[in-house]
Design an enzyme around this catalytic site. Sequence first.
Site, PDB file in Angstrom:
ATOM      1  N   HIS A 123       0.876  -1.182   0.000  1.00 20.18           N
ATOM      2  CA  HIS A 123       0.000   0.000   0.000  1.00 20.18           C
ATOM      3  C   HIS A 123       0.910   1.228   0.000  1.00 20.18           C
ATOM      4  O   HIS A 123       2.015   1.191   0.566  1.00 20.18           O
ATOM      5  CB  HIS A 123      -0.835  -0.047   1.285  1.00 20.18           C
ATOM      6  N   ASP A 200       3.440  -4.353   8.213  1.00 20.65           N
ATOM      7  CA  ASP A 200       2.186  -3.636   8.016  1.00 20.65           C
ATOM      8  C   ASP A 200       1.080  -4.688   8.110  1.00 20.65           C
ATOM      9  O   ASP A 200       0.872  -5.471   7.183  1.00 20.65           O
ATOM     10  CB  ASP A 200       2.202  -2.960   6.640  1.00 20.65           C
ATOM     11  N   GLN A 203      -4.115  -5.353   6.945  1.00 21.75           N
ATOM     12  CA  GLN A 203      -5.107  -6.267   6.369  1.00 21.75           C
ATOM     13  C   GLN A 203      -5.224  -7.582   7.121  1.00 21.75           C
ATOM     14  O   GLN A 203      -6.150  -8.332   6.882  1.00 21.75           O
ATOM     15  CB  GLN A 203      -4.793  -6.533   4.887  1.00 21.75           C
ATOM     16  N   LYS A 226      -9.981  -1.113  10.597  1.00 22.26           N
ATOM     17  CA  LYS A 226     -10.008  -2.343   9.795  1.00 22.26           C
ATOM     18  C   LYS A 226     -10.216  -3.574  10.685  1.00 22.26           C
ATOM     19  O   LYS A 226     -10.103  -4.708  10.241  1.00 22.26           O
ATOM     20  CB  LYS A 226      -8.713  -2.472   8.987  1.00 22.26           C
ATOM     21  N   CYS A 364      -4.591   2.265  -3.791  1.00 25.32           N
ATOM     22  CA  CYS A 364      -3.363   2.837  -3.210  1.00 25.32           C
ATOM     23  C   CYS A 364      -2.173   1.919  -3.437  1.00 25.32           C
ATOM     24  O   CYS A 364      -1.298   1.783  -2.558  1.00 25.32           O
ATOM     25  CB  CYS A 364      -3.514   3.136  -1.717  1.00 25.32           C
TER      26      CYS A 364
HETATM   27  C1  LIG Z   1      -1.961  -2.874   3.683  1.00 27.83           C
HETATM   28  C2  LIG Z   1      -2.378  -1.477   4.090  1.00 27.83           C
HETATM   29  N1  LIG Z   1      -1.484  -0.678   4.671  1.00 27.83           N
HETATM   30  C3  LIG Z   1      -1.794   0.559   5.080  1.00 27.83           C
HETATM   31  C4  LIG Z   1      -3.064   1.065   4.910  1.00 27.83           C
HETATM   32  C5  LIG Z   1      -3.381   2.448   5.382  1.00 27.83           C
HETATM   33  O1  LIG Z   1      -4.278   2.382   6.469  1.00 27.83           O
HETATM   34  P1  LIG Z   1      -4.877   3.712   7.084  1.00 27.83           P
HETATM   35  O2  LIG Z   1      -5.483   4.476   5.946  1.00 27.83           O
HETATM   36  O3  LIG Z   1      -5.885   3.229   8.074  1.00 27.83           O
HETATM   37  O4  LIG Z   1      -3.754   4.454   7.714  1.00 27.83           O
HETATM   38  C6  LIG Z   1      -4.036   0.273   4.294  1.00 27.83           C
HETATM   39  C7  LIG Z   1      -5.382   0.796   4.035  1.00 27.83           C
HETATM   40  O5  LIG Z   1      -6.124   0.293   3.216  1.00 27.83           O
HETATM   41  C8  LIG Z   1      -3.675  -1.036   3.881  1.00 27.83           C
HETATM   42  O6  LIG Z   1      -4.569  -1.846   3.281  1.00 27.83           O
END
Ligand SMILES: Cc1ncc(COP(=O)(O)O)c(C=O)c1O
Length: 406
Positions: A123, A200, A203, A226, A364
């Site tokens: 992402h 990270d 998900q 999430k 993203c």
């Molecule tokens: C794998 C991953 N990392 C980071 C993020 C960013 O999360 P946030 O917008 O809650 O900071 C997302 C959001 O969809 C994501 O799917």
Amino acid sequence: MSQNIKPVTTIKSAFPIFEANPRLSYLDNAATTQRPRAVIEAVTRFDSFENANIHRGLYDLSSTATKRYEQIRTKVAHFLGTENSNTVAFTKGTTESINIVAQSYLSKKIMPGDNVITTIMEHHANFIPWQVLTQTHHAELRIVPIDPHGNLDMNKLRALIDSKTKLVAINHISNTLGTVNPIEDIIAMAHKKNIPVLIDAAQSISHCALSLDQMEYDFLAFSGHKMFAPFGVGILQVAEKHLGEVLPYNVGGGMIREVTNERTTFRDFPFNLEAGTANISGVIGLGAAIDYIGSLDKTDVSNHIRDLTDYCVATLNTVPEINVVGSPSGRSGIVSFTVTDIHPHDVASFLNQDQIAVRAGTHCTQPLLASLGLGATIRASFSIYNTRDDIDQLKASLIALIKFWS
Ligand SMILES: Cc1ncc(COP(=O)(O)O)c(C=O)c1O
């Protein structure tokens, strides 16, 4: 309907959104999950009857709020498999947690000629901070590619790690392909060379797919929204050995030891990161979300989501005009696809008319889509309240669209 979890009707009835929208097939869980009543009520109770700022007041409401906030830090620590609540900082979410590691930890250590390793399937939140950091410090961003199935190229990762690598930053589950990355192997590979690893977990945190207590990651980032909690709250967990290396990010009230005209001394991690008034209601909601997850069987949750994922891939593969993107050896909760000759935005708008909520776009992950030669995909993503019926409806609606379009 899946057989694996306590009846899905029971699970679904815990989420008021489905009372208001009984026909809704909500398949955008990778963007945000719905909130169970228990979370909504915990936040409303706090806001209605218990609201006070924390860490400052000497009156009952404030000291009770402070106690609950700190109890939830302990609850998060236990959820992550550790006794040490001082490894847990409250943040706004995954994006802020990762930026903190980039700016407050790595920017103090990285030198020209060093490198940071990330992957093509990140992402933007786990890609741009490293791109900006390495560019600012005349260092190198090394990007691990994927194989044609959407699996991480582990040989390439092995080859990229060297004595100048300062961090490996990787997602546990890709938010576009659903690939489950072998993070235990990656951590072992990096640690052999004393290189820290950031996971990270945005998900995977609600899939219960992580055995966090058995993993020796250095940094873990995820978002409350999430995992059934409110927006605007997330976690950065830092391994004990790095606690003294994560320096203040924002400065201001609540994170100081002493301030004089000339200088300020700061509290230790995690309080050194929590400047200003926290999202206290959000933290209360996160605590309730962890309790809610705790009321479910972890293995059943994992199995249910894998079952829906496999069923979705198999179902979509029966329609010749639908192209599922990737076929990784492990995939959980997320399926991206395209429909021949129909733009993903048109697909999503059509599905919306049938009350099927999916996401269309680049999710993203523009570098990933560019590497796949794709402009956009449609993404279906699952959570505990979804059923095989949602996927059958998705297929029926897609077939209607394909007929309509031809
Ligand atoms: C794998 C991953 N990392 C980071 C993020 C960013 O999360 P946030 O917008 O809650 O900071 C997302 C959001 O969809 C994501 O799917």
